[in-house]
Design an enzyme around this catalytic site. Structure first.
Site, PDB file in Angstrom:
ATOM      1  N   LYS A   1       0.803  -1.206   0.000  1.00 14.68           N
ATOM      2  CA  LYS A   1       0.000   0.000   0.000  1.00 14.68           C
ATOM      3  C   LYS A   1       0.849   1.275   0.000  1.00 14.68           C
ATOM      4  O   LYS A   1       0.630   2.178  -0.821  1.00 14.68           O
ATOM      5  CB  LYS A   1      -0.892  -0.034   1.243  1.00 14.68           C
ATOM      6  CG  LYS A   1      -1.788   1.146   1.422  1.00 14.68           C
ATOM      7  CD  LYS A   1      -2.467   1.044   2.786  1.00 14.68           C
ATOM      8  CE  LYS A   1      -1.437   1.115   3.889  1.00 14.68           C
ATOM      9  NZ  LYS A   1      -2.032   1.148   5.221  1.00 14.68           N
ATOM     10  N   THR A   2       1.829   1.324   0.876  1.00  9.86           N
ATOM     11  CA  THR A   2       2.673   2.514   0.967  1.00  9.86           C
ATOM     12  C   THR A   2       3.399   2.756  -0.356  1.00  9.86           C
ATOM     13  O   THR A   2       3.523   3.895  -0.799  1.00  9.86           O
ATOM     14  CB  THR A   2       3.717   2.347   2.089  1.00  9.86           C
ATOM     15  OG1 THR A   2       3.096   1.679   3.175  1.00  9.86           O
ATOM     16  CG2 THR A   2       4.242   3.684   2.537  1.00  9.86           C
TER      17      THR A   2
ATOM     18  N   ASP B   1      -3.609   8.222   4.083  1.00 14.52           N
ATOM     19  CA  ASP B   1      -3.286   6.837   4.414  1.00 14.52           C
ATOM     20  C   ASP B   1      -3.951   6.471   5.747  1.00 14.52           C
ATOM     21  O   ASP B   1      -4.283   7.350   6.535  1.00 14.52           O
ATOM     22  CB  ASP B   1      -1.761   6.700   4.528  1.00 14.52           C
ATOM     23  CG  ASP B   1      -1.330   5.250   4.510  1.00 14.52           C
ATOM     24  OD1 ASP B   1      -2.167   4.381   4.195  1.00 14.52           O
ATOM     25  OD2 ASP B   1      -0.150   4.983   4.799  1.00 14.52           O
ATOM     26  N   GLU B   2      -4.141   5.185   5.983  1.00 16.56           N
ATOM     27  CA  GLU B   2      -4.750   4.689   7.231  1.00 16.56           C
ATOM     28  C   GLU B   2      -6.097   5.368   7.483  1.00 16.56           C
ATOM     29  O   GLU B   2      -6.412   5.769   8.596  1.00 16.56           O
ATOM     30  CB  GLU B   2      -3.825   4.925   8.434  1.00 16.56           C
ATOM     31  CG  GLU B   2      -2.397   4.437   8.259  1.00 16.56           C
ATOM     32  CD  GLU B   2      -2.231   2.935   8.405  1.00 16.56           C
ATOM     33  OE1 GLU B   2      -3.253   2.209   8.422  1.00 16.56           O
ATOM     34  OE2 GLU B   2      -1.075   2.483   8.465  1.00 16.56           O
TER      35      GLU B   2
ATOM     36  N   GLN C   1      -7.775  -3.352  10.124  1.00 18.63           N
ATOM     37  CA  GLN C   1      -6.653  -2.867  10.926  1.00 18.63           C
ATOM     38  C   GLN C   1      -7.015  -1.596  11.692  1.00 18.63           C
ATOM     39  O   GLN C   1      -6.144  -0.841  12.115  1.00 18.63           O
ATOM     40  CB  GLN C   1      -5.431  -2.605  10.039  1.00 18.63           C
ATOM     41  CG  GLN C   1      -4.845  -3.883   9.468  1.00 18.63           C
ATOM     42  CD  GLN C   1      -3.593  -3.623   8.667  1.00 18.63           C
ATOM     43  OE1 GLN C   1      -2.587  -3.160   9.181  1.00 18.63           O
ATOM     44  NE2 GLN C   1      -3.653  -3.908   7.377  1.00 18.63           N
TER      45      GLN C   1
ATOM     46  N   ARG D   1       2.323  -8.508  10.946  1.00 15.71           N
ATOM     47  CA  ARG D   1       3.608  -7.813  10.826  1.00 15.71           C
ATOM     48  C   ARG D   1       4.711  -8.790  10.473  1.00 15.71           C
ATOM     49  O   ARG D   1       5.788  -8.401  10.037  1.00 15.71           O
ATOM     50  CB  ARG D   1       4.019  -7.119  12.147  1.00 15.71           C
ATOM     51  CG  ARG D   1       3.084  -6.069  12.720  1.00 15.71           C
ATOM     52  CD  ARG D   1       2.736  -5.007  11.760  1.00 15.71           C
ATOM     53  NE  ARG D   1       1.469  -5.314  11.121  1.00 15.71           N
ATOM     54  CZ  ARG D   1       1.026  -4.712  10.043  1.00 15.71           C
ATOM     55  NH1 ARG D   1       1.718  -3.760   9.489  1.00 15.71           N
ATOM     56  NH2 ARG D   1      -0.124  -5.066   9.502  1.00 15.71           N
TER      57      ARG D   1
END
Length: 716
Positions: free
Chosen positions: A36-37, A219-220, A250, A597
């Site tokens: 995503k980043t 983002d997020e 998340q 993670r």
DNA sequence: GGACTCTTGGTTTTT
DNA sequence: CCAAGAGTCC
């Protein structure tokens, strides 16, 4: 720059679609490890390539650390200069400073964090003549914060409250807000709320910001609250070029006002939105993903999304049971050594836990085994006393209205200005309706003060005025000067607090660094920036050390090898989240974030006994472990454990004094009930044969039972 | 006024 | 168990 990176050729079709999307709203639902980043960074680059001025792009990240990283990545692509990349809070500071007069604030405002907020709310509660046991500062602060996140002002709330509690809260809120205003201070929530109202009330400012930020990327997005949602919507209102990315699975910041509906309802909000799903996972092995998926499917309130593995299968996920937290920590240390022997780097290893306090026992075990580690957000750097003291000296130069800062340093180091004197000055300031500092300046006119304190105050005021002359110099030298001349340095030298001295040195170094790296360094800007900085942002991946952090801090990171400890009822899920289904689901998402993670190996563990607030208690394995299909009647792996010397004094005899008729129960005792199953004693009222116990059962419900009928079986 | 001890109470996560 | 606040003594 490698030329291959210039063109996003190595992207999957969905990633490419998101990157190359140009005008209009775009929703990217991206699972963990889906790149995503990378997609966002490439998208910034692609926009610039298509002719958009970098200056017209604004990317919003969740942490300063994430912003830094994104800046670096965009820079590596050679196209970042001028793009605004920051958190919502930083953006708001910038906007509020620029349009301060429209927001009816003074641009030199201080930013108050939890500690300072707490002082203000205590004062507010006191002014309302209320008892802090019924209206605890923490509770009130939380309530006020929730209101602000929903953009409910003190006036709004007062008008809508109609019961005793809300009426009281409304009063406290109003007083608290008045105190902040008197101090020319904004708290974290004010930054958002004031910006949201500024944009709502001033369409022309909206227009200006829309012209400035023609493309907005967030983002997020699953963790945005209502205020942030409104701000984003306002800025994008003129062009609708809003791109949000996130993963509803998340979302772990509900307690901070995050509203998962913002992302779930994006398509309704922006009807012509393009939606891209990124479900392929490039991070973790299939085993890890299977574990994550098995867990998260237990959440009812979610949108179905798959985790499609792309990596070859790897090692099994392990779940281990340990005797107690020490045993757990020591074994983690052992396992880290094993990994190291097999060639793993310490920087590729992380240990996650639910609460900060769990780090201590892990640290001890790592120190014992001489393993380098770094804690991401332990005791926060900027909340240390010596750091706050020095910063307070700097703050009052910029914002003389900041009474909280004055009270912190007026007698630090001690200079004979005590409580009585301070109270008298405060009373004088109130009676004349002037600021605390103005009262200090006029101390010789305060009749209630005798000669000695007046002289001491004069010395103090004189010192501050001297410092003020250097206000416009660089921050580093100024901080150094103040540290030396305020007496703080001497004070720390004589108290031989080596740690404190080192911390201050680190702060001074950081200030020098700020001067060097900032185009137009100013004390005001420096202070406002570091107020928004957290220890999470200092995590350094290049260090050759194991990373220790809470599950919350783990968001957005990835490691080859991950340990998640403390999978016990009350820990994970945390006891405060176990009562209602919504919070339980958030705890589950938190565990999900932790699991995802891990790139290659994942170690999950729990301890059968754990010391909680000094009490050595039997634990119940987390329900999440059952959900993973692990049969815990025969734990996956039992561990041999030799008790160490200091386990001898553990007390198991709390209830040995019981009379034959009525057994005694201690708080925390684990019991079994024929019908309700396993549970833990929350309250025990010893009333002989009529004794009553309150029990919280593993299944979730809490029951109060008469001991003589309950037929409880104690479990050790 | 300030340093010290004792008691009490409260317990998550963070921009 | 730990931190903050109240109380005590110099």
């Amino acid at each position: 720059m490698e030329p291959t990176q210039q063109q996003p050729d190595n992207l999957t079709p969905s990633q490419k679609k998101a990157v190359l999307h140009k005008d209009g709203p775009l929703l990217v639902i991206a699972g963990p490890g889906s790149g995503k980043t990378r997609v966002i960074t490439y998208r910034i680059a692609a926009l610039i390539d298509s002719g958009v001025n970098p200056h017209n792009i604004c990317a919003i990240t969740f942490t300063n650390k994430a912003a830094d990283e994104m800046r670096q990545r965009a820079f590596a692509l050679g196209r970042s200069a001028g793009t605004h990349i920051s958190t919502f809070h930083s953006l708001c500071v910038r906007i509020l400073r620029q349009y301060a007069n429209f927001a009816q604030i003074n641009p030199n405002f201080s930013i108050y964090d939890t500690t300072e907020q707490s002082q203000c709310i205590k004062q507010a509660i006191k002014t309302c003549e209320l008892d802090t046991t019924n209206f605890s500062p923490a509770r009130m602060l939380e309530a006020v914060s929730t209101l602000k996140n929903k953009l409910i002002t003190a006036e709004d709330f007062e008008n809508s409250s109609d019961d005793f509690f809300s009426n009281t809260l409304a009063k406290i809120y109003q007083h608290y807000q008045n105190i902040l205003t008197e101090n020319n201070a904004l708290d974290f929530d004010d930054l958002l709320m004031k910006t949201a109202y500024l944009l709502q009330d001033n369409p022309d400012i909206c227009q200006q910001l829309g012209d400035r930020y023609k493309f907005l990327l967030i983002d997020e997005y699953q963790d945005t609250n209502h205020a942030q949602y409104k701000i984003a919507k306002s800025i994008a209102s003129t062009h609708n070029n809003i791109c949000v990315t996130g993963d509803p699975d998340q979302s772990i910041y509900r307690w901070r006002g995050a509203d998962i509906r913002n992302i779930l309802a994006f398509e309704t909000d922006y009807p012509n939105a393009t939606v891209v799903k990124l479900e392929e996972n490039f991070r973790s092995t299939p085993n890890i993903l299977k574990t994550a998926d098995k867990l998260i499917t237990n959440n009812q309130n979610r949108k179905l999304k798959s985790l499609i593995p792309t990596k070859p299968s790897g090692e099994d996920v392990t779940v281990e049971a340990f005797e107690d937290e020490k045993h757990e920590a020591l074994t983690v240390a052992d396992q880290i050594k094993d990994l190291e022997n097999k060639g793993a780097q310490l920087r590729d290893i992380a240990v996650f836990y639910r609460v900060n306090s769990a780090s201590r026992v892990l640290e001890e075990a790592l120190i014992k085994n001489k393993i380098q580690y770094q804690i991401v957000r332990g005791v926060e750097f900027y909340s240390r006393k010596e750091i706050r003291d020095l910063l307070a000296y700097l703050k009052i130069l910029v914002n003389p209205q900041d009474e909280v800062a004055f009270l912190r340093i007026i007698n630090t180091p001690t200079r004979g200005i005590g409580k009585t004197t301070i109270d008298r000055v405060g009373a004088y300031a109130d009676s004349k309706n002037i600021t605390f500092y103005d009262a200090l300046k006029n101390a010789d006119k305060i009749d209630s003060l005798s000669k000695a304190p007046k002289a001491k105050i004069a010395v103090f005021v004189n010192m501050i005025e001297q410092f003020k002359k250097d206000m416009d110099s660089n921050v580093g030298p100024l901080a150094e000067k103040i540290f030396a001349e305020s007496g703080l340095e001497n004070f720390l030298n004589t108290s031989k607090d080596q740690n404190a001295l080192e911390n201050v040195n680190e702060l001074i170094n950081a200030a020098h660094e700020y001067d060097k790296q900032t185009e137009q360094p100013s004390l005001l800007d420096y202070l406002q920036q570091i107020s928004l900085f957290s220890d999470t942002d200092t995590y350094d991946e290049s260090k050759g050390a194991v990373s220790l952090m809470t599950l919350h801090a783990a968001k957005g990171l990835e490691f080859e090898n991950v340990f998640i400890v403390g999978l016990e009822e009350g820990m994970l899920p945390h006891e405060r989240g176990a009562d209602n289904e919504e919070e339980l689901e958030e705890e589950r998402r938190l565990f999900f974030v932790g699991i995802t993670r891990a790139k290659t190996q994942l170690f999950i563990s729990y301890a059968k006994y754990r010391t909680i607030r000094g009490q050595f208690l039997r634990t119940i394995p987390s329900q999440f472990l059952y959900e993973l299909g692990i049969n815990l009647t025969e734990p996956a792996k039992e561990n041999e454990y030799e008790y160490e010397q200091d386990h001898d004094d553990m007390e198991f005899d709390h209830y040995d004094h019981s009379s034959p008729q009525t057994p005694q129960f201690s708080i925390g005792q684990l019991i079994r009930h024929q019908k309700f199953g396993l549970g833990r004693v929350k309250k025990f009222d010893d009333m002989g044969p009529n004794s009553v116990v309150e029990i919280k059962f593993n299944a979730g419900q809490t029951k109060t039972l008469m001991l003589k009928y309950a037929n409880l079986e104690k479990i050790e």
